[in-house]
Write an enzyme that holds these catalytic residues in place. Structure first.
Site, PDB file in Angstrom:
ATOM      1  N   THR A 180      17.292 -50.937 -35.092  1.00  0.00           N
ATOM      2  CA  THR A 180      16.775 -50.253 -33.904  1.00  0.00           C
ATOM      3  C   THR A 180      16.007 -51.218 -32.995  1.00  0.00           C
ATOM      4  O   THR A 180      15.413 -52.173 -33.479  1.00  0.00           O
ATOM      5  CB  THR A 180      15.831 -49.142 -34.402  1.00  0.00           C
ATOM      6  OG1 THR A 180      16.624 -48.187 -35.054  1.00  0.00           O
ATOM      7  CG2 THR A 180      15.033 -48.505 -33.301  1.00  0.00           C
ATOM      8  N   ARG A 208      22.663 -35.935 -37.654  1.00  0.00           N
ATOM      9  CA  ARG A 208      21.330 -36.411 -38.039  1.00  0.00           C
ATOM     10  C   ARG A 208      20.627 -37.126 -36.863  1.00  0.00           C
ATOM     11  O   ARG A 208      21.213 -37.952 -36.174  1.00  0.00           O
ATOM     12  CB  ARG A 208      21.468 -37.365 -39.225  1.00  0.00           C
ATOM     13  CG  ARG A 208      20.149 -37.970 -39.721  1.00  0.00           C
ATOM     14  CD  ARG A 208      19.875 -39.338 -39.132  1.00  0.00           C
ATOM     15  NE  ARG A 208      18.658 -39.927 -39.688  1.00  0.00           N
ATOM     16  CZ  ARG A 208      18.066 -41.012 -39.205  1.00  0.00           C
ATOM     17  NH1 ARG A 208      18.567 -41.637 -38.171  1.00  0.00           N
ATOM     18  NH2 ARG A 208      16.971 -41.486 -39.764  1.00  0.00           N
ATOM     19  N   GLY A 210      17.079 -39.341 -35.945  1.00  0.00           N
ATOM     20  CA  GLY A 210      15.978 -40.077 -36.575  1.00  0.00           C
ATOM     21  C   GLY A 210      14.662 -39.891 -35.840  1.00  0.00           C
ATOM     22  O   GLY A 210      14.502 -38.986 -35.019  1.00  0.00           O
ATOM     23  N   ASP A 211      13.730 -40.779 -36.128  1.00  0.00           N
ATOM     24  CA  ASP A 211      12.392 -40.692 -35.528  1.00  0.00           C
ATOM     25  C   ASP A 211      12.337 -41.245 -34.108  1.00  0.00           C
ATOM     26  O   ASP A 211      11.445 -40.879 -33.335  1.00  0.00           O
ATOM     27  CB  ASP A 211      11.395 -41.476 -36.391  1.00  0.00           C
ATOM     28  CG  ASP A 211      11.790 -42.954 -36.495  1.00  0.00           C
ATOM     29  OD1 ASP A 211      12.984 -43.226 -36.766  1.00  0.00           O
ATOM     30  OD2 ASP A 211      10.931 -43.830 -36.288  1.00  0.00           O
ATOM     31  N   THR A 231      10.154 -48.669 -36.109  1.00  0.00           N
ATOM     32  CA  THR A 231      11.474 -48.906 -36.701  1.00  0.00           C
ATOM     33  C   THR A 231      11.350 -48.811 -38.220  1.00  0.00           C
ATOM     34  O   THR A 231      10.357 -49.252 -38.788  1.00  0.00           O
ATOM     35  CB  THR A 231      12.046 -50.274 -36.304  1.00  0.00           C
ATOM     36  OG1 THR A 231      13.245 -50.512 -37.056  1.00  0.00           O
ATOM     37  CG2 THR A 231      11.068 -51.408 -36.556  1.00  0.00           C
ATOM     38  N   GLY A 232      12.346 -48.209 -38.841  1.00  0.00           N
ATOM     39  CA  GLY A 232      12.292 -48.055 -40.291  1.00  0.00           C
ATOM     40  C   GLY A 232      12.999 -46.781 -40.701  1.00  0.00           C
ATOM     41  O   GLY A 232      13.782 -46.223 -39.924  1.00  0.00           O
ATOM     42  N   GLY A 234      13.645 -43.451 -40.733  1.00  0.00           N
ATOM     43  CA  GLY A 234      13.192 -42.440 -39.782  1.00  0.00           C
ATOM     44  C   GLY A 234      12.657 -41.168 -40.396  1.00  0.00           C
ATOM     45  O   GLY A 234      11.688 -40.579 -39.886  1.00  0.00           O
TER      46      GLY A 234
HETATM   47  N1  ASP Z   1      14.213 -45.464 -37.343  1.00  0.00           N
HETATM   48  C1  ASP Z   1      15.625 -45.482 -37.122  1.00  0.00           C
HETATM   49  C2  ASP Z   1      16.212 -44.169 -37.607  1.00  0.00           C
HETATM   50  O1  ASP Z   1      15.808 -43.686 -38.647  1.00  0.00           O
HETATM   51  C3  ASP Z   1      16.331 -46.570 -37.832  1.00  0.00           C
HETATM   52  C4  ASP Z   1      15.809 -47.938 -37.551  1.00  0.00           C
HETATM   53  O2  ASP Z   1      14.644 -48.130 -37.264  1.00  0.00           O
HETATM   54  O3  ASP Z   1      16.608 -48.873 -37.629  1.00  0.00           O
HETATM   55  O4  ASP Z   1      17.108 -43.677 -36.964  1.00  0.00           O
END
Ligand code: ASP
Length: 314
Positions: A180, A208, A210-211, A231-232, A234
């Site tokens: 991300t 789905r 994400g965050d 980022t992480g 989500g």
């Molecule tokens: N946070 C993002 C998600 O869960 C993924 C990412 O940070 O790469 O969609």
């Protein structure tokens, strides 16, 4: 004239020197530098934080290395469905899109949502109708094809795994790397802004989300406190309300940006099982590049002449 600062990320996760050839490292370095320069140039010329972060994010969305825009990962059905959000800290105006396809720069569509839709968050086909109405640039399916992302998907498409499955025995299916992209900035007028854009997770199912497009989870901006892009994994960031939690610790408990970010990323989120990181700035031009994973693609620059660009943990 206040201090200006721009920070960007290109994802967090198991980002190790051992997994990077010299060439790959150079490509990431060049991609991050280009994105940083694209946004910082605007800030230096007196443009707003929202313009600067949009420019930085677009640069990374156009770069196939990052899991956003052109380099977005594949869903269970072999599609590229993207989420993006942008928020400014003066009036708390915000715009987001979720599960959009064939949009060249989802962050620009999110900005149009903020400015023109009268709403905050648009999804899927409705977002696409709005994009058509506003003349937002489209791109065909093959624009979003990359061999690397395709192979990642092929490896797990017949399983129920999705790319952020953290169990160690699933490492075969999952390289624990989130791609991300995000940008946060404070401009000469002391206005902060944050944006995040993502393809989400390889092999994600059922629409789905994400965050990243959820304000208060993966993205948030408020002049009173800070601007944040996460980022992480989500699902954890949503459940922990990471971005708003940091803002609240600053607003209600008087914590500094540094204290609030560390508290949430290294204590709360970690205890909860969540892996990842964030970038943040406050009105005074302070910044944080904070993560509990092995690494995070990251860079920042400010008008005190300070800057850095890094990928791996210390
Ligand atoms: N946070 C993002 C998600 O869960 C993924 C990412 O940070 O790469 O969609």
């Amino acid at each position: 004239m206040g201090k200006i600062t721009l920070a960007i990320h290109g994802g967090a996760g198991t980002i190790l020197k051992a997994n990077h050839t010299d060439e790959l490292e150079q490509n990431y370095t060049a991609g991050l530098q280009e994105a940083l320069d694209a946004g910082y140039r605007l800030l230096e010329n007196g443009k707003s934080s929202i313009e600067a972060i949009e420019a930085s994010i677009k640069s990374m969305e156009d770069n196939v290395l990052f899991n956003a825009g052109r380099g977005a990962v594949f869903t269970k059905k072999g599609l590229n469905e993207m989420d993006a959000a942008i928020m400014e800290g003066k009036y708390l105006e915000a715009g987001a899109v979720t599960g959009v396809r064939n949009i060249k720069n989802p962050v620009s569509l999110a900005r149009k949502v903020l400015e023109k839709s009268g709403h905050v968050m648009l999804s899927g086909n409705g977002a696409k109708d709005f994009a058509l109405q506003e003349g937002v640039e489209q791109a065909p399916d093959d624009y979003f094809f990359s061999k690397y992302r395709y192979d990642q998907w092929v490896e797990i498409r017949d399983t129920d795994f999705y790319q952020l499955d953290h169990k160690e025995d699933n490492l075969k299916h999952y390289d624990k790397k989130f791609g991300t992209v995000g940008a946060v900035a404070v401009d000469q007028n002391g206005n902060v802004a944050a944006a995040t854009s993502t393809g989400g997770m390889t092999n994600k199912r059922f629409g789905r989300i994400g965050d990243s497009p959820i304000f208060g989870a993966g993205t948030y901006a408020n002049n009173k406190t800070c601007a944040i892009s996460c980022t992480g994994h989500g699902e954890f960031f949503i459940r922990a309300n990471v971005a708003y939690d940091i803002s609240c610790l600053m607003e209600y408990k008087g914590l500094s940006l540094n204290e609030a970010c560390n508290e949430v990323i290294h204590s709360k989120l970690k205890a909860f099982g969540g892996e990842g990181g964030l970038i943040a700035v406050d009105q005074n031009g302070n910044h944080e590049l904070c993560f509990n994973s092995k690494g995070m693609y990251r860079a920042f620059k400010n008008s005190d002449g300070e800057s850095s660009l890094a990928m791996f943990g210390e």
